[in-house]
Write a protein that holds these residues in place. Structure first.
Motif, PDB file in Angstrom:
ATOM      1  N   UNK A   1     108.025  95.569  53.122  1.00 29.47           N
ATOM      2  CA  UNK A   1     107.466  96.612  52.256  1.00 29.47           C
ATOM      3  C   UNK A   1     107.986  96.450  50.811  1.00 29.47           C
ATOM      4  N   UNK A   2     109.094  96.053  50.738  1.00 29.80           N
ATOM      5  CA  UNK A   2     109.523  96.142  49.194  1.00 29.80           C
ATOM      6  C   UNK A   2     109.042  94.841  48.461  1.00 29.80           C
TER       7      UNK A   2
ATOM      8  N   UNK B   1     115.136  77.923  46.720  1.00 32.56           N
ATOM      9  CA  UNK B   1     114.744  79.229  46.417  1.00 32.56           C
ATOM     10  C   UNK B   1     113.880  79.700  47.556  1.00 32.56           C
ATOM     11  N   UNK B   2     112.848  78.702  48.186  1.00 30.96           N
ATOM     12  CA  UNK B   2     111.923  78.830  48.995  1.00 30.96           C
ATOM     13  C   UNK B   2     112.373  78.855  50.349  1.00 30.96           C
TER      14      UNK B   2
ATOM     15  N   UNK C   1     115.156  87.751  47.854  1.00 35.03           N
ATOM     16  CA  UNK C   1     114.695  86.530  47.210  1.00 35.03           C
ATOM     17  C   UNK C   1     113.452  86.294  47.141  1.00 35.03           C
ATOM     18  N   UNK C   2     112.976  86.651  48.277  1.00 37.28           N
ATOM     19  CA  UNK C   2     111.345  86.604  48.145  1.00 37.28           C
ATOM     20  C   UNK C   2     110.536  87.351  47.117  1.00 37.28           C
ATOM     21  N   UNK C   3     111.264  88.503  46.832  1.00 34.13           N
ATOM     22  CA  UNK C   3     110.751  89.241  45.808  1.00 34.13           C
ATOM     23  C   UNK C   3     110.783  88.741  44.339  1.00 34.13           C
ATOM     24  N   UNK C   4     111.886  88.137  44.231  1.00 31.89           N
ATOM     25  CA  UNK C   4     112.201  87.501  43.161  1.00 31.89           C
ATOM     26  C   UNK C   4     111.420  86.319  42.613  1.00 31.89           C
TER      27      UNK C   4
ATOM     28  N   UNK D   1     106.828  83.716  40.028  1.00 36.95           N
ATOM     29  CA  UNK D   1     105.540  82.797  40.285  1.00 36.95           C
ATOM     30  C   UNK D   1     104.358  83.450  39.767  1.00 36.95           C
ATOM     31  N   UNK D   2     104.232  84.771  40.008  1.00 41.01           N
ATOM     32  CA  UNK D   2     102.930  85.481  39.684  1.00 41.01           C
ATOM     33  C   UNK D   2     102.951  85.797  38.128  1.00 41.01           C
TER      34      UNK D   2
END
Length: 479
Positions: free
Chosen positions: A312-313, A440-441, A448-451, A456-457
């Motif tokens: 969700x975050x 990172x991935x 970490x996923x959010x950062x 990337x976006x």
């Protein structure tokens, strides 16, 4: 394209010598003698060359050809030592599972030595677009989405590339090529002006003012140099295969999806075939290799299509970024082209190789230099490994031409240091960025996923930044 053919002639007392068009002399294992013009008149036991290259793979052979092709270096006597046996090339309907993604600068290098026209005459596939996305979020990035730029990369089979360069090398009368040349010992200069010496297992010895190690990840030349070598194993394997697409398509896109277990990528070959590179843990690789074709294809389609739970975050952060980009009138980059599905694999093409990182702190010492995998090794997720090696070739040829033009000895460390500096300025940032992406991935924690998703976006929303990334990936500049 016809296979490599040679004219066989009898060599004094020791079998035969294969000679291409009476130009580049090709000596087969345990059956060669060397022309008198290449003998060192001061030694009855050691033959002398201006340059000796150990390792006749794609990078080493291209280096030999590029040196002989350079108008300043074309008269230098060059010896190329290849430990493996000579393999005649014949075009097969079945694509090899070993392919490389060549960037624009590598294509320019191959064109400059006449090898690219030979590749064109057989087959290659241009990559005109790339789409990369994260399995743990909706973040993605595309390169050359409008197809306005030239090809991002060119997919070529390893054996075809080596064949094309070898054919060009066969026209160079300044180069001797020895197959089955197992190097037993390397002795490097200890005083200025001294030769490096290479001894083969059969007792043959060669002296040279410049020894170039193109002998791969386990380079004997690098070990003999005694330079610090930073290396680690990723505990992963790269699974390769030639896969059949579910339906014919204009296959010009390279696809890569980052999974928590590692990236999976498809590179275009034909309208119905793609080349797979799938990075997974060593244990998972062994499991995937043991599956039936149907089970493997199911697992592969899951890797590309399975919807992973979204935090969700992360989703809230991505929505906020999308609104911000929209408010700034920037393209949010969420236009997604659907990736292909896989219906099968070409029999006999499934294989795997270990993945790791390696970098020599120094590429040169007096009278010796490293190129390609002997100097550096990277994760295949960015497709840059072989391009870094070809960049080494272009830089080293230029430096050696400068040295020769100025009357310096080819092994002069002052000139070799210029090669090292220029290549490390390019290679080190590239390698560290690739390693950082890999790490990172691998993370699945929401922050970490959010950062990484936001990064990337944001990159996808700024075309100048994307262009800078593309330009660096194709940059072989030597200054």
């Amino acid at each position: 394209m016809a296979a490599i053919t040679g004219v066989m002639s009898v060599s004094s007392g020791c079998g035969f010598v294969a000679s291409f068009s009476h130009k580049c002399k090709v000596f087969l294992p345990n059956s060669y003698s060397l022309s008198r013009k290449y003998c060192n008149p001061t030694s009855h036991n050691e033959k002398h060359y201006d340059i000796v290259i150990t390792g006749g793979g794609m990078v080493g052979t291209t280096l030999a050809c590029a040196l002989a092709n350079n108008r300043i270096l074309e008269n230098k006597r060059i010896l190329l030592l290849e430990g493996g046996q000579r393999q005649d090339y014949q075009v097969q309907d079945k694509y090899s599972n070993r392919v490389v993604a060549l960037n624009q600068q590598t294509r320019t290098l191959l064109s400059s030595i006449g090898a690219w026209k030979r590749i064109e005459a057989v087959r290659y596939t241009p990559v005109k677009k790339m789409q990369v996305w994260d399995a743990c979020s909706d973040a993605m990035i595309t390169f050359n989405e409008d197809h306005l730029a030239d090809g991002l990369a060119y997919i070529v089979e390893n054996d075809l590339l080596l064949h094309a360069v070898s054919q060009q090398l066969s026209n160079k009368d300044s180069v001797d090529l020895v197959y089955g040349a197992k190097v037993d010992d390397v002795s490097l200069p200890t005083t200025p002006g001294q030769n490096a010496t290479i001894t083969l297992q059969d007792g043959k010895r060669f002296g040279t003012k410049l020894l170039i190690g193109a002998d791969g990840v386990n380079s004997l030349v690098r070990k003999t140099m005694g330079v610090q070598y930073v290396a680690w194993n990723y505990e992963q394997m790269g699974i390769v295969a030639t896969v059949k697409l579910s339906e014919p398509t204009e296959n010009i896109v390279a696809w890569q999806r980052f999974l928590p277990s590692g990236p999976v990528a498809l590179l275009p070959l034909t309208d119905t075939l793609s080349s797979l590179v799938w990075s997974v843990s060593t244990a998972e690789a062994k499991k995937l290799l043991s599956l039936s074709e149907e089970e493997f294809v199911d697992s592969l389609n899951d890797a590309f299509w399975k919807i992973h739970p979204k935090d969700g975050m992360v989703e809230a952060g991505m929505r906020a970024l999308g609104q911000l980009l929209e408010g700034l009138s920037l393209h949010s980059g969420f236009t997604r082209q659907l990736q292909p599905s896989i219906r099968g694999i070409v029999e006999g093409t499934r294989a795997a190789f270990p993945l790791g990182f390696g970098h020599a702190a120094s590429y040169v010492k007096p009278g010796v230099a490293l190129v390609g995998d002997a100097a550096h090794r990277v994760h295949p997720l960015a497709g840059q490994g072989v391009n870094l090696g070809f960049g080494d070739v272009a830089a080293l040829v230029q430096v050696l031409a400068d040295a020769s033009r100025n009357g310096a000895v080819l092994g002069d460390v002052a000139y070799l240091a210029k090669y090292e500096t220029s290549r490390q300025r390019h290679n080190v940032p590239t390698m560290l960025a690739i390693d950082a992406l890999h790490r990172l991935y691998k993370g699945t924690a929401a922050p970490i996923v959010l950062a990484r998703s936001l990064g990337l976006q944001l990159t996808n929303a700024f075309p100048p930044l994307k262009r800078a990334i593309m330009e660096h990936a194709s940059d072989h500049r030597t200054s």
